[in-house]
Design a protein around this motif. Sequence first.
Motif, mmCIF file in Angstrom:
data_model
loop_
_atom_site.group_PDB
_atom_site.id
_atom_site.type_symbol
_atom_site.label_atom_id
_atom_site.label_comp_id
_atom_site.label_asym_id
_atom_site.label_seq_id
_atom_site.Cartn_x
_atom_site.Cartn_y
_atom_site.Cartn_z
ATOM 1 N N VAL A 8 0.870 -1.181 0.000
ATOM 2 C CA VAL A 8 0.000 0.000 0.000
ATOM 3 C C VAL A 8 0.904 1.227 0.000
ATOM 4 O O VAL A 8 1.847 1.286 0.802
ATOM 5 C CB VAL A 8 -0.894 0.017 1.269
ATOM 6 C CG1 VAL A 8 -1.821 1.224 1.259
ATOM 7 C CG2 VAL A 8 -1.682 -1.280 1.396
ATOM 8 N N ILE A 9 0.634 2.175 -0.878
ATOM 9 C CA ILE A 9 1.462 3.387 -0.900
ATOM 10 C C ILE A 9 0.703 4.514 -0.197
ATOM 11 O O ILE A 9 -0.410 4.864 -0.588
ATOM 12 C CB ILE A 9 1.813 3.826 -2.341
ATOM 13 C CG1 ILE A 9 2.332 2.648 -3.165
ATOM 14 C CG2 ILE A 9 2.827 4.969 -2.322
ATOM 15 C CD1 ILE A 9 2.578 2.986 -4.637
ATOM 16 N N GLY A 10 1.323 5.065 0.848
ATOM 17 C CA GLY A 10 0.722 6.206 1.547
ATOM 18 C C GLY A 10 0.120 5.820 2.878
ATOM 19 O O GLY A 10 -0.584 4.806 2.977
ATOM 20 N N ASP A 29 -0.040 -10.221 5.381
ATOM 21 C CA ASP A 29 1.157 -10.150 4.543
ATOM 22 C C ASP A 29 1.125 -8.884 3.678
ATOM 23 O O ASP A 29 0.900 -8.946 2.463
ATOM 24 C CB ASP A 29 1.192 -11.418 3.674
ATOM 25 C CG ASP A 29 2.484 -11.519 2.899
ATOM 26 O OD1 ASP A 29 3.426 -10.768 3.214
ATOM 27 O OD2 ASP A 29 2.528 -12.328 1.953
ATOM 28 N N PHE A 30 1.300 -7.740 4.317
ATOM 29 C CA PHE A 30 1.283 -6.488 3.565
ATOM 30 C C PHE A 30 2.195 -5.466 4.239
ATOM 31 O O PHE A 30 2.537 -5.600 5.422
ATOM 32 C CB PHE A 30 -0.148 -5.940 3.447
ATOM 33 C CG PHE A 30 -0.719 -5.425 4.738
ATOM 34 C CD1 PHE A 30 -0.544 -4.090 5.118
ATOM 35 C CD2 PHE A 30 -1.433 -6.265 5.593
ATOM 36 C CE1 PHE A 30 -1.071 -3.617 6.304
ATOM 37 C CE2 PHE A 30 -1.956 -5.798 6.783
ATOM 38 C CZ PHE A 30 -1.775 -4.463 7.149
ATOM 39 N N ILE A 31 2.563 -4.429 3.453
ATOM 40 C CA ILE A 31 3.298 -3.292 4.016
ATOM 41 C C ILE A 31 2.661 -2.004 3.528
ATOM 42 O O ILE A 31 1.981 -1.978 2.502
ATOM 43 C CB ILE A 31 4.797 -3.255 3.615
ATOM 44 C CG1 ILE A 31 4.947 -3.463 2.107
ATOM 45 C CG2 ILE A 31 5.637 -4.189 4.419
ATOM 46 C CD1 ILE A 31 6.307 -3.105 1.589
ATOM 47 N N VAL A 32 2.920 -0.965 4.296
ATOM 48 C CA VAL A 32 2.499 0.374 3.877
ATOM 49 C C VAL A 32 3.775 1.184 3.658
ATOM 50 O O VAL A 32 4.617 1.280 4.557
ATOM 51 C CB VAL A 32 1.615 1.045 4.952
ATOM 52 C CG1 VAL A 32 1.180 2.441 4.490
ATOM 53 C CG2 VAL A 32 0.392 0.187 5.265
ATOM 54 N N LEU A 33 3.927 1.721 2.454
ATOM 55 C CA LEU A 33 5.124 2.507 2.121
ATOM 56 C C LEU A 33 4.776 3.986 2.218
ATOM 57 O O LEU A 33 3.897 4.468 1.497
ATOM 58 C CB LEU A 33 5.581 2.171 0.695
ATOM 59 C CG LEU A 33 5.893 0.690 0.453
ATOM 60 C CD1 LEU A 33 6.035 0.399 -1.031
ATOM 61 C CD2 LEU A 33 7.165 0.291 1.213
#
Length: 485
Positions: A8-10, A29-33
Amino acid sequence: MNHVRVAVIGAGFSGLGTAIKLVQSGRDDFIVLERGPDLGGTWRVNTYPGCACDVPSQVYSFSFELNPDWSHTYARQPEIQAYLLRVAEKYDLRGRVVFNADVTDAQWTGSVWEIETTAGSWTADVLVAGTGGLSEPSFPDIPGLSSFQGTTFHSAEWDHSWTAAGERVGVIGTGSSAVQFVPHVQREAASLTLFQRTASWVLPRIDKEISDGHKSAYRRVPGLQRLVRALVYTRTEIPLIGFRYDRRILKLGEKMGRKLLEEQVSDPVLREKLRPHFDLGCKRVLLSNHYYPALAADNADVVTDRIVQVVSTGVVTEDAAGMRTTHELDALILGTGFTVQDPPIAHKISVDGATLAEHWKRSGMSALHGVAVSGFPNLFFLMGPNTALGHNSVLLMIEAQIDHVVKALDLLDRQGLTAIEPRADVQEAYDARIQRELQPTVWNSGGCNSWYLDEHGRNTVLWPTFTFTYMRQLRDFQASEYVLS
Ligand code: NAP
């Protein structure tokens, strides 16, 4: 390279809302950039004096996290930012965010997204862009701007080491940001010169403090705040009838705007300068009780002559007769908005060597439901094309979009599929319908130029009708609208 299911961006409302819903749907299993050093997005970045929400606070929270503590009818920036930090803490999101991770490149390899950031590289099956439409400051293309020797900054990059006290301050811009900070600057400055290209409609801001009694009732009485929210939501939808269906309703608002101008500005010359010449709502309606009085003050001047250049000591304007004036300034504040029609993230996302920005340049900015783009598999937008609002809270739209994304993921998981993208014909028909629906609206034909319209006069920004229509549209996920593989 680390791999995640979803990147996820933002880490603003969109990104944090997505993170919450991913967790709630059983996905870990996710990241936020996040390109910045902290959470909050637009509400972290915009810290200019007077920054507040111009949408009622009761509808400016996640529907699943109402905030009984809003201080006023219209929430202030620090409390919105504090709300977001509180929500992030409650859902334990901070650990999922990679800070200072500015996405520089995201390429679809045919099976995954390869993502380069200033904090490392990842691959992801699915990319969600929660970058917001109003995140990249727009700097005006005025000759000599960089030669100015005084203090200068954009409203979204407020320099808090600077004080207006004793300064001759120039402001370019008369939009939603300027209307909020101008009164604060005028109060402190030796002089304020406002460079106005277009006079906007300004209506009274009916802003009340929310009493402790009300706050405690919201906590104690089950359903009370939800009821108030529903009432506020319904009331906030009403102007849409004027914007879209019957402009006679707008005349009531225009009457209020003219009354405010007559009451607050007695100088007939200034009054004429400030009188708008387009239909109410064509540009975002400004709400302020302090903007006109600030401009009518002895130390303020409104300059409507064209800016021709900026020099080291100030701004040069030219009147209709070609006469030039140099306005000597110590500081120049740019309230000149954001690059909405050319979202920077679209330059970084590419498939087969072609960026999304190039794709949109050719075919016009569009996305099915404002969420997904044909030819760009496993990519989802929050606040994408034609999902911003001229009348109600965008959080309603964002939540509907997040649910849509989660349904898409559910479908992929359930059927063991690897990729999803809109059918080109469905997206085309959808876009044609949205553009048709926008034709009669005040945003397209209200007699103004606005950042809602692209260079061809196509409205790529706003949703054309009621928000409940959008929410209903997104509720039923139609797999037949997509190509699945
Ligand atoms: P904006 O509405 O885009 O306003 C930019 C202003 O700068 C306009 O008055 C524009 O003039 C002027 N401008 C731009 N380039 C110029 C140039 N070269 N010479 C002279 N003037 C120039 O930007 P904003 O005020 O930052 O607001 C952007 C959006 O952010 C709002 O519409 C709203 O959606 C959001 N916002 C929301 C809140 C909130 O409370 N929720 C608060 C602030 C902002 P023209 O009008 O002639 O183009």
